[in-house]
Design a protein around this motif. Structure first.
Motif, PDB file in Angstrom:
ATOM      1  N   SER A 172       0.808  -1.231  -0.070  1.00 51.67           N
ATOM      2  CA  SER A 172      -0.028   0.001  -0.022  1.00 51.67           C
ATOM      3  C   SER A 172       0.935   1.222   0.014  1.00 51.67           C
ATOM      4  O   SER A 172       0.348   2.496  -0.077  1.00 51.67           O
ATOM      5  CB  SER A 172      -0.993  -0.094   1.117  1.00 51.67           C
ATOM      6  OG  SER A 172      -0.302  -0.309   2.386  1.00 51.67           O
ATOM      7  N   PRO A 216       3.348  -8.292  -7.740  1.00 52.01           N
ATOM      8  CA  PRO A 216       2.538  -8.978  -6.214  1.00 52.01           C
ATOM      9  C   PRO A 216       1.370  -9.823  -6.948  1.00 52.01           C
ATOM     10  O   PRO A 216       0.855  -9.802  -7.936  1.00 52.01           O
ATOM     11  CB  PRO A 216       2.062  -7.803  -5.514  1.00 52.01           C
ATOM     12  CG  PRO A 216       1.620  -6.841  -6.546  1.00 52.01           C
ATOM     13  CD  PRO A 216       2.723  -6.901  -7.841  1.00 52.01           C
ATOM     14  N   GLY A 217       0.766 -10.749  -5.751  1.00 53.29           N
ATOM     15  CA  GLY A 217      -0.288 -11.397  -5.943  1.00 53.29           C
ATOM     16  C   GLY A 217      -1.473 -10.724  -5.880  1.00 53.29           C
ATOM     17  O   GLY A 217      -2.622 -10.675  -6.412  1.00 53.29           O
ATOM     18  N   GLN A 218      -1.559  -9.473  -5.154  1.00 55.12           N
ATOM     19  CA  GLN A 218      -2.516  -8.560  -4.812  1.00 55.12           C
ATOM     20  C   GLN A 218      -2.165  -7.262  -4.516  1.00 55.12           C
ATOM     21  O   GLN A 218      -1.009  -6.856  -4.251  1.00 55.12           O
ATOM     22  CB  GLN A 218      -3.325  -8.962  -3.541  1.00 55.12           C
ATOM     23  CG  GLN A 218      -4.161 -10.114  -3.414  1.00 55.12           C
ATOM     24  CD  GLN A 218      -4.656 -10.315  -1.972  1.00 55.12           C
ATOM     25  OE1 GLN A 218      -4.138 -10.449  -0.966  1.00 55.12           O
ATOM     26  NE2 GLN A 218      -5.984 -10.408  -2.027  1.00 55.12           N
ATOM     27  N   LEU A 219      -3.002  -6.354  -4.953  1.00 59.07           N
ATOM     28  CA  LEU A 219      -2.711  -4.663  -4.692  1.00 59.07           C
ATOM     29  C   LEU A 219      -2.988  -4.474  -3.428  1.00 59.07           C
ATOM     30  O   LEU A 219      -3.804  -4.836  -2.738  1.00 59.07           O
ATOM     31  CB  LEU A 219      -3.569  -3.851  -5.712  1.00 59.07           C
ATOM     32  CG  LEU A 219      -3.523  -4.312  -7.263  1.00 59.07           C
ATOM     33  CD1 LEU A 219      -4.849  -3.649  -7.998  1.00 59.07           C
ATOM     34  CD2 LEU A 219      -2.173  -3.786  -8.076  1.00 59.07           C
ATOM     35  N   PHE A 220      -2.042  -3.446  -3.116  1.00 56.26           N
ATOM     36  CA  PHE A 220      -2.325  -2.719  -1.589  1.00 56.26           C
ATOM     37  C   PHE A 220      -1.981  -3.783  -0.459  1.00 56.26           C
ATOM     38  O   PHE A 220      -2.631  -3.646   0.546  1.00 56.26           O
ATOM     39  CB  PHE A 220      -3.399  -2.028  -1.559  1.00 56.26           C
ATOM     40  CG  PHE A 220      -3.139  -0.627  -2.379  1.00 56.26           C
ATOM     41  CD1 PHE A 220      -2.882  -0.429  -3.561  1.00 56.26           C
ATOM     42  CD2 PHE A 220      -3.103   0.518  -1.540  1.00 56.26           C
ATOM     43  CE1 PHE A 220      -2.716   0.889  -4.162  1.00 56.26           C
ATOM     44  CE2 PHE A 220      -2.946   1.706  -2.149  1.00 56.26           C
ATOM     45  CZ  PHE A 220      -2.611   1.836  -3.293  1.00 56.26           C
ATOM     46  N   LEU A 221      -0.960  -4.767  -0.440  1.00 52.31           N
ATOM     47  CA  LEU A 221      -0.721  -5.664   0.646  1.00 52.31           C
ATOM     48  C   LEU A 221      -0.220  -4.615   1.731  1.00 52.31           C
ATOM     49  O   LEU A 221       0.391  -3.720   1.328  1.00 52.31           O
ATOM     50  CB  LEU A 221       0.237  -6.604   0.273  1.00 52.31           C
ATOM     51  CG  LEU A 221      -0.345  -7.875  -0.556  1.00 52.31           C
ATOM     52  CD1 LEU A 221       0.521  -8.457  -1.596  1.00 52.31           C
ATOM     53  CD2 LEU A 221      -1.263  -8.651   0.215  1.00 52.31           C
ATOM     54  N   PRO A 222      -0.287  -5.012   2.859  1.00 54.28           N
ATOM     55  CA  PRO A 222       0.354  -4.456   3.817  1.00 54.28           C
ATOM     56  C   PRO A 222       2.013  -4.385   3.588  1.00 54.28           C
ATOM     57  O   PRO A 222       2.518  -5.611   3.388  1.00 54.28           O
ATOM     58  CB  PRO A 222       0.136  -5.035   5.247  1.00 54.28           C
ATOM     59  CG  PRO A 222      -0.995  -6.127   4.953  1.00 54.28           C
ATOM     60  CD  PRO A 222      -0.765  -6.386   3.597  1.00 54.28           C
ATOM     61  N   MET A 236      -5.754  -7.984 -11.075  1.00 56.76           N
ATOM     62  CA  MET A 236      -5.330  -8.265  -9.641  1.00 56.76           C
ATOM     63  C   MET A 236      -6.336  -7.687  -8.724  1.00 56.76           C
ATOM     64  O   MET A 236      -6.822  -6.461  -8.890  1.00 56.76           O
ATOM     65  CB  MET A 236      -4.155  -7.656  -9.473  1.00 56.76           C
ATOM     66  CG  MET A 236      -2.821  -8.704  -8.966  1.00 56.76           C
ATOM     67  SD  MET A 236      -1.383  -7.402  -8.711  1.00 56.76           S
ATOM     68  CE  MET A 236      -0.722  -7.853 -10.156  1.00 56.76           C
ATOM     69  N   GLY A 237      -6.628  -8.409  -7.531  1.00 54.68           N
ATOM     70  CA  GLY A 237      -7.745  -7.851  -6.728  1.00 54.68           C
ATOM     71  C   GLY A 237      -6.904  -7.178  -5.602  1.00 54.68           C
ATOM     72  O   GLY A 237      -5.627  -7.151  -5.434  1.00 54.68           O
ATOM     73  N   TYR A 238      -7.535  -6.729  -4.890  1.00 56.42           N
ATOM     74  CA  TYR A 238      -7.119  -5.723  -3.678  1.00 56.42           C
ATOM     75  C   TYR A 238      -6.891  -6.626  -2.304  1.00 56.42           C
ATOM     76  O   TYR A 238      -7.621  -7.518  -2.188  1.00 56.42           O
ATOM     77  CB  TYR A 238      -7.957  -4.305  -3.046  1.00 56.42           C
ATOM     78  CG  TYR A 238      -7.586  -3.443  -4.254  1.00 56.42           C
ATOM     79  CD1 TYR A 238      -6.605  -2.425  -4.167  1.00 56.42           C
ATOM     80  CD2 TYR A 238      -8.593  -3.034  -5.326  1.00 56.42           C
ATOM     81  CE1 TYR A 238      -6.518  -1.306  -4.901  1.00 56.42           C
ATOM     82  CE2 TYR A 238      -8.447  -1.945  -5.951  1.00 56.42           C
ATOM     83  CZ  TYR A 238      -7.511  -1.242  -6.083  1.00 56.42           C
ATOM     84  OH  TYR A 238      -7.316  -0.139  -6.804  1.00 56.42           O
ATOM     85  N   ALA A 239      -5.796  -6.344  -1.851  1.00 54.84           N
ATOM     86  CA  ALA A 239      -5.716  -7.121  -0.352  1.00 54.84           C
ATOM     87  C   ALA A 239      -6.604  -6.442   0.577  1.00 54.84           C
ATOM     88  O   ALA A 239      -7.485  -5.542   0.190  1.00 54.84           O
ATOM     89  CB  ALA A 239      -4.466  -6.771   0.068  1.00 54.84           C
ATOM     90  N   GLU A 240      -7.107  -7.093   1.741  1.00 53.35           N
ATOM     91  CA  GLU A 240      -8.059  -6.822   2.563  1.00 53.35           C
ATOM     92  C   GLU A 240      -7.763  -5.076   3.076  1.00 53.35           C
ATOM     93  O   GLU A 240      -6.691  -5.052   3.327  1.00 53.35           O
ATOM     94  CB  GLU A 240      -8.006  -7.688   3.835  1.00 53.35           C
ATOM     95  CG  GLU A 240      -9.282  -7.528   4.597  1.00 53.35           C
ATOM     96  CD  GLU A 240      -8.988  -8.578   5.973  1.00 53.35           C
ATOM     97  OE1 GLU A 240      -8.114  -9.079   5.829  1.00 53.35           O
ATOM     98  OE2 GLU A 240     -10.033  -8.146   6.903  1.00 53.35           O
ATOM     99  N   GLY A 243      -7.238  -2.733   1.047  1.00 52.49           N
ATOM    100  CA  GLY A 243      -6.357  -2.160   0.219  1.00 52.49           C
ATOM    101  C   GLY A 243      -7.159  -1.117  -0.342  1.00 52.49           C
ATOM    102  O   GLY A 243      -6.698  -0.008  -0.710  1.00 52.49           O
ATOM    103  N   GLN A 263      -7.745   2.159   0.852  1.00 48.85           N
ATOM    104  CA  GLN A 263      -6.121   2.789   1.031  1.00 48.85           C
ATOM    105  C   GLN A 263      -5.839   3.434  -0.122  1.00 48.85           C
ATOM    106  O   GLN A 263      -5.253   4.449  -0.678  1.00 48.85           O
ATOM    107  CB  GLN A 263      -4.917   2.002   1.489  1.00 48.85           C
ATOM    108  CG  GLN A 263      -5.168   1.683   3.020  1.00 48.85           C
ATOM    109  CD  GLN A 263      -4.254   0.553   3.629  1.00 48.85           C
ATOM    110  OE1 GLN A 263      -4.135  -0.545   3.021  1.00 48.85           O
ATOM    111  NE2 GLN A 263      -3.102   0.962   4.235  1.00 48.85           N
ATOM    112  N   ALA A 264      -6.358   2.653  -1.377  1.00 50.41           N
ATOM    113  CA  ALA A 264      -6.034   3.175  -2.708  1.00 50.41           C
ATOM    114  C   ALA A 264      -6.689   4.251  -3.063  1.00 50.41           C
ATOM    115  O   ALA A 264      -6.445   5.245  -3.677  1.00 50.41           O
ATOM    116  CB  ALA A 264      -6.523   2.029  -3.806  1.00 50.41           C
TER     117      ALA A 264
END
Ligand SMILES: [Zn+2]
Lengths: 269, 71
Positions: free
Chosen positions: A116, A139-145, B58-62, B64, B67-68
């Motif tokens: 993120s 990455p595997g996902q967007l906006f990981l910690p 790609m999906g967002y993390a929890e 995320g 925050q985006a």
């Protein structure tokens, strides 16, 4: 179906970026300090080669020359950035988590997942050159910690076997991607086998020092081979060799597919 | 039927552009299609040109996506 390409050391993108002049806000250091960047895949100014390999977007062989040389503080998102220090000392200031100042020497490496958002600054403070391999992964996902992990590869105790540095093995640094980075350092000639998780995984083999034959392809210092669709890789490594193996899921990537189509079979065996 | 909204990643720094979120602080309203952004537009974080972004599925993390919105 096996697919492969060979990239010789001199065929990589070559950029020299000076700390004075137009890039002075980007590159740190005394006047005349400079970063030499050999790019295996397209990156910044270099757009004349492959767009990437599987989840790998950047494979940079960089040298920071001159006291204080490096990258000033700059932001990242999403990319997972790894650095493997081959020589010299890398001072790394990173805002991930609580933030830290880290110093990495020969054998040390880090995995920085920008997620993120994070900022970092990388410097070679002493006048001695710093050489590192930089790897950027989707990455595997967007906006990981955001996260930062670092470890040491002991060249003295882990010789003559393929040791996993990043991935799912015991002691390896974790990464939120279907990826493994392994390293083989030899002090005698020998034969080795590398087995990817599945034949669908690709392996990018980079010879940092010495030489090797991989599935009958002869590779010299800083040459590399990308290969997918094989059960195993048969490696004949010379004495005093240092070889990296980057194993990655092969994404169905439109950008890479279009590039391969435009460049025909000459670069794909 | 409208094509699904897409996400694009800057290959210079990892900045992501999400068509559904736009970049209101940079004058791009939510829903602005990538194709409708001028060709001379550059990454607000690193200056990388528009043609060096890659479309990502790609999906967002929890948490995320929240925050985006404020990134
Ligand atoms: Zn950017």
């Amino acid at each position: 179906m096996p697919k492969s390409f060979v990239l010789r050391a001199g065929e990589r993108g070559h950029d020299v970026i000076y700390s004075d002049g137009s890039a002075s806000s980007y590159v740190a250091g005394h006047p005349g300090s400079h970063i030499t960047r050999e790019s295996s895949f397209n990156f910044h100014q270099y757009q004349g080669g492959r767009p990437g390999f599987g989840t790998v977007r950047v494979f940079g062989d960089e040298v920071f020359s001159g006291a204080g040389c490096g990258y000033n503080m700059h932001p990242h998102h999403n990319f997972i950035i790894c650095a493997f220090v081959l020589e010299g000392e890398l001072t790394h200031i990173n805002t991930a988590g609580q933030g830290m100042v880290d110093q990495l020497r020969q054998g040390d490496y880090y995995v920085f997942s920008a997620g993120s958002g994070g900022k970092h600054c990388e410097l070679s403070i002493s006048p001695e050159n710093m050489n590192a391999i930089y790897l950027w992964l989707m990455p595997g996902q967007l906006f990981l910690p955001p996260s930062y992990h670092r470890a040491h590869f002991d060249i003295r105790t882990r010789r003559n076997r393929i040791a996993q540095l990043v991935g799912d093995a015991d002691g390896a640094l974790p990464v939120s991607q279907d990826l493994r980075v392994s390293r083989l350092v030899t002090d005698r000639a020998g034969g080795f086998t590398y087995t990817p998780r599945t034949p669908e995984h690709g392996v990018y083999v980079f010879v940092a020092e010495g030489s090797a034959t991989v599935n009958e392809v002869a590779l010299g210092r800083r040459d590399s081979l990308g290969i997918s669709g094989v059960e195993t890789l048969a490696i004949e490594a010379a004495d005093s060799s240092d070889i990296f193996f980057v194993e990655t899921a092969m994404l169905d990537d439109a950008r890479i597919r279009a590039w391969e189509k435009a460049h025909g079979a000459d670069l794909l065996d | 039927m409208d094509a699904p909204l897409k996400r694009w990643l800057c290959l210079g720094c990892g900045f992501s552009y999400d068509e559904s979120l736009g970049l209101p602080e940079h004058g791009l309203a939510p829903g602005t299609r990538w194709a409708d952004i001028p060709d001379d537009w550059v990454c607000p974080d690193c200056g990388t040109p528009k043609n060096q972004f890659e479309m990502v599925e790609m999906g967002y993390a929890e948490a995320g996506v929240d925050q985006a919105r404020i990134a």
